[in-house]
Write an enzyme that holds these catalytic residues in place. Sequence first.
Site, PDB file in Angstrom:
ATOM      1  N   LEU A 175     105.016  69.985  29.129  1.00 21.73           N
ATOM      2  CA  LEU A 175     104.458  68.594  29.443  1.00 21.73           C
ATOM      3  C   LEU A 175     104.384  68.987  30.584  1.00 21.73           C
ATOM      4  O   LEU A 175     103.266  68.198  31.612  1.00 21.73           O
ATOM      5  CB  LEU A 175     105.020  66.718  29.035  1.00 21.73           C
ATOM      6  CG  LEU A 175     105.385  66.942  27.797  1.00 21.73           C
ATOM      7  CD1 LEU A 175     106.263  65.595  27.675  1.00 21.73           C
ATOM      8  CD2 LEU A 175     103.654  66.931  27.249  1.00 21.73           C
ATOM      9  N   GLY A 176     105.805  69.444  31.554  1.00 15.76           N
ATOM     10  CA  GLY A 176     105.640  69.011  33.085  1.00 15.76           C
ATOM     11  C   GLY A 176     106.534  70.352  33.863  1.00 15.76           C
ATOM     12  O   GLY A 176     107.264  70.548  32.529  1.00 15.76           O
ATOM     13  N   GLU A 177     105.995  70.819  34.391  1.00 16.07           N
ATOM     14  CA  GLU A 177     107.150  71.581  35.492  1.00 16.07           C
ATOM     15  C   GLU A 177     107.395  71.603  37.065  1.00 16.07           C
ATOM     16  O   GLU A 177     105.860  71.820  37.521  1.00 16.07           O
ATOM     17  CB  GLU A 177     106.934  73.527  34.956  1.00 16.07           C
ATOM     18  CG  GLU A 177     107.343  74.044  35.750  1.00 16.07           C
ATOM     19  CD  GLU A 177     108.372  75.204  35.442  1.00 16.07           C
ATOM     20  OE1 GLU A 177     108.450  76.055  33.523  1.00 16.07           O
ATOM     21  OE2 GLU A 177     109.805  74.439  35.165  1.00 16.07           O
ATOM     22  N   GLY A 178     108.410  70.919  37.177  1.00 19.03           N
ATOM     23  CA  GLY A 178     108.586  70.892  38.438  1.00 19.03           C
ATOM     24  C   GLY A 178     109.381  72.472  39.411  1.00 19.03           C
ATOM     25  O   GLY A 178     110.029  72.590  38.705  1.00 19.03           O
ATOM     26  N   SER A 179     109.618  71.312  41.293  1.00 24.36           N
ATOM     27  CA  SER A 179     110.720  72.206  41.023  1.00 24.36           C
ATOM     28  C   SER A 179     112.268  72.105  40.771  1.00 24.36           C
ATOM     29  O   SER A 179     112.980  72.441  41.509  1.00 24.36           O
ATOM     30  CB  SER A 179     110.241  72.500  42.796  1.00 24.36           C
ATOM     31  OG  SER A 179     109.970  71.474  42.978  1.00 24.36           O
ATOM     32  N   PHE A 180     112.674  70.990  40.176  1.00 28.88           N
ATOM     33  CA  PHE A 180     113.676  70.075  39.965  1.00 28.88           C
ATOM     34  C   PHE A 180     114.170  70.285  38.443  1.00 28.88           C
ATOM     35  O   PHE A 180     114.452  69.179  38.219  1.00 28.88           O
ATOM     36  CB  PHE A 180     113.415  68.755  40.913  1.00 28.88           C
ATOM     37  CG  PHE A 180     113.249  69.202  41.917  1.00 28.88           C
ATOM     38  CD1 PHE A 180     114.582  69.747  43.353  1.00 28.88           C
ATOM     39  CD2 PHE A 180     111.943  68.372  42.727  1.00 28.88           C
ATOM     40  CE1 PHE A 180     114.095  69.679  43.984  1.00 28.88           C
ATOM     41  CE2 PHE A 180     112.234  68.702  44.439  1.00 28.88           C
ATOM     42  CZ  PHE A 180     112.981  68.963  45.220  1.00 28.88           C
ATOM     43  N   GLY A 181     112.937  70.917  37.987  1.00 23.74           N
ATOM     44  CA  GLY A 181     112.839  70.680  35.971  1.00 23.74           C
ATOM     45  C   GLY A 181     111.718  70.839  35.067  1.00 23.74           C
ATOM     46  O   GLY A 181     110.591  70.769  36.027  1.00 23.74           O
ATOM     47  N   VAL A 192     109.746  69.681  31.849  1.00 25.23           N
ATOM     48  CA  VAL A 192     109.393  67.991  30.999  1.00 25.23           C
ATOM     49  C   VAL A 192     109.140  68.807  29.602  1.00 25.23           C
ATOM     50  O   VAL A 192     107.902  69.308  29.684  1.00 25.23           O
ATOM     51  CB  VAL A 192     109.076  67.447  31.977  1.00 25.23           C
ATOM     52  CG1 VAL A 192     108.150  65.973  30.634  1.00 25.23           C
ATOM     53  CG2 VAL A 192     109.749  66.460  32.351  1.00 25.23           C
ATOM     54  N   ASP A 247     107.875  57.986  45.116  1.00 18.38           N
ATOM     55  CA  ASP A 247     106.980  59.175  44.662  1.00 18.38           C
ATOM     56  C   ASP A 247     105.565  58.427  43.718  1.00 18.38           C
ATOM     57  O   ASP A 247     105.539  58.785  42.405  1.00 18.38           O
ATOM     58  CB  ASP A 247     107.363  59.823  43.625  1.00 18.38           C
ATOM     59  CG  ASP A 247     106.821  61.488  44.136  1.00 18.38           C
ATOM     60  OD1 ASP A 247     105.919  61.344  44.749  1.00 18.38           O
ATOM     61  OD2 ASP A 247     107.172  62.541  42.941  1.00 18.38           O
TER      62      ASP A 247
HETATM   63  P1  ADP Z   1     108.180  65.901  37.049  1.00 21.19           P
HETATM   64  O1  ADP Z   1     107.409  65.142  37.871  1.00 21.19           O
HETATM   65  O2  ADP Z   1     109.559  66.219  37.939  1.00 21.19           O
HETATM   66  O3  ADP Z   1     107.846  67.326  36.783  1.00 21.19           O
HETATM   67  P2  ADP Z   1     108.096  63.888  35.101  1.00 21.19           P
HETATM   68  O4  ADP Z   1     108.957  62.737  34.841  1.00 21.19           O
HETATM   69  O5  ADP Z   1     107.021  63.350  35.792  1.00 21.19           O
HETATM   70  O6  ADP Z   1     109.301  64.909  35.787  1.00 21.19           O
HETATM   71  O7  ADP Z   1     107.032  64.092  33.740  1.00 21.19           O
HETATM   72  C1  ADP Z   1     106.363  65.586  33.125  1.00 21.19           C
HETATM   73  C2  ADP Z   1     105.039  64.969  32.962  1.00 21.19           C
HETATM   74  O8  ADP Z   1     105.780  64.648  31.564  1.00 21.19           O
HETATM   75  C3  ADP Z   1     104.213  63.566  33.025  1.00 21.19           C
HETATM   76  O9  ADP Z   1     103.485  63.769  34.320  1.00 21.19           O
HETATM   77  C4  ADP Z   1     104.002  62.903  31.713  1.00 21.19           C
HETATM   78  O10 ADP Z   1     103.030  63.445  31.886  1.00 21.19           O
HETATM   79  C5  ADP Z   1     105.594  63.617  30.835  1.00 21.19           C
HETATM   80  N1  ADP Z   1     105.842  62.440  30.704  1.00 21.19           N
HETATM   81  C6  ADP Z   1     107.304  61.921  31.467  1.00 21.19           C
HETATM   82  N2  ADP Z   1     107.988  61.250  30.518  1.00 21.19           N
HETATM   83  C7  ADP Z   1     107.005  60.988  29.445  1.00 21.19           C
HETATM   84  C8  ADP Z   1     107.320  59.683  28.364  1.00 21.19           C
HETATM   85  N3  ADP Z   1     108.265  59.076  28.979  1.00 21.19           N
HETATM   86  N4  ADP Z   1     106.553  59.697  27.816  1.00 21.19           N
HETATM   87  C9  ADP Z   1     104.924  60.617  28.214  1.00 21.19           C
HETATM   88  N5  ADP Z   1     104.927  61.426  28.996  1.00 21.19           N
HETATM   89  C10 ADP Z   1     105.893  61.531  29.741  1.00 21.19           C
END
Ligand code: ADP
Length: 353
Positions: free
Chosen positions: A28-34, A36, A168
């Site tokens: 769902l996501g890829e940041g510099s710190f991990g 998801v 943030d």
């Molecule tokens: P990061 O920004 O550090 O990569 P986030 O915690 O913002 O991590 O999560 C990344 C993305 O994952 C979010 O933008 C969202 O789309 C999805 N996501 C995160 N937590 C949830 C959740 N509890 N339920 C559904 N989607 C989520």
Amino acid sequence: FDMFVLAFVERLFRPTYKKDDIVLGKKLGEGSFGSVYRVSLAKKPSSKGGGDLVLKRATEYGAVEIWMNERVRRACANSCADFLYGFLENSSKKGAEYWLLWRFEGEATLADLMQSREFPYNVEALILGEVQELPKGLDRENRIIQTIMGQLLFALDGLHSTGIVHRDIKPQNIIFSEGSRTFKIIDLGAAADLRVGINYIPKEFLLDPRYAAPEQYIMSTQTPSAPSAPVAAALSPVLWQLNLPDRFDIYSVGLIFLQMAFPGLRNDNSLIQFNRQLKRCDYDLVSWRQTVEPRAGPELRKGFELLDLDGGIGWELLTSMVRFKARRRISAKTALAHPYFDREGLLALSFIQ
Ligand code: ADP
Ligand code: MG
């Protein structure tokens, strides 16, 4: 460290998870710190509850994020995505990682929803579970935006009353919870808990420049850096009053309000351009308005028109959030009592029919 012990004891009575329980799904996501992922459980014992979960595999800041989520769970659970469990995972190839698990709240962040041409009507449909028969128009859009702002400020007030500053706040870190039909805050990786001095030193390099308030340091640089936890706990109410660190989040949520009102400011480039213009106006929204309004295109004009409804209370609220001096920005709690929220929001609208 009593708080750590308490947190640990509380966790003993909750279901725990380990690496082998978790089946990775879509990223769902890829940041510099991990990274998801959406995940599911290998087997679903009823005690742990079924359903989809979200996993974050985090590096160095994972420990802070677990701490913040545990605090939120106990103090203001409705403000943020439902946190289940966090642990240190040593066996992964990349070295030690923190694994954090939440309930999967829904498909869409506020950023996703704001990118749609249907916004804000797509949000109305999510909140009410149906599309209204009423004619589309500024007044209806204003009520939807008012409802979203109310939910964001409510969630933020919960965090701030707990002593947590998020740092943030942006549409990408706001998820629509399909279960509760409300917006919730996610991503506490940059948050600071000022009551106990966790993550006390501002990590300004973590801040997203698109939504960050102009102050570089959230706590004044005059304040002593990183006191021990007990000292910070005693000092922090005083420091909080002196520095009003929560107003950093208020600026960010003010920019979200601005983007919801002005369709032309919803994309990154135009937001960055707006930030430059505002800086040139010494962060004074009124003088920004004076410079852009005379030669405004239809999208800008629409935003001003929306904020000018009902005697301009929307504009009044916006200008009390987006201000240079943190001290002069409204708090989340005071904002919730602002006349902008006096009118009935979306839910009342659905009863009219
Ligand atoms: P990061 O920004 O550090 O990569 P986030 O915690 O913002 O991590 O999560 C990344 C993305 O994952 C979010 O933008 C969202 O789309 C999805 N996501 C995160 N937590 C949830 C959740 N509890 N339920 C559904 N989607 C989520
Ligand atoms: Mg994020």
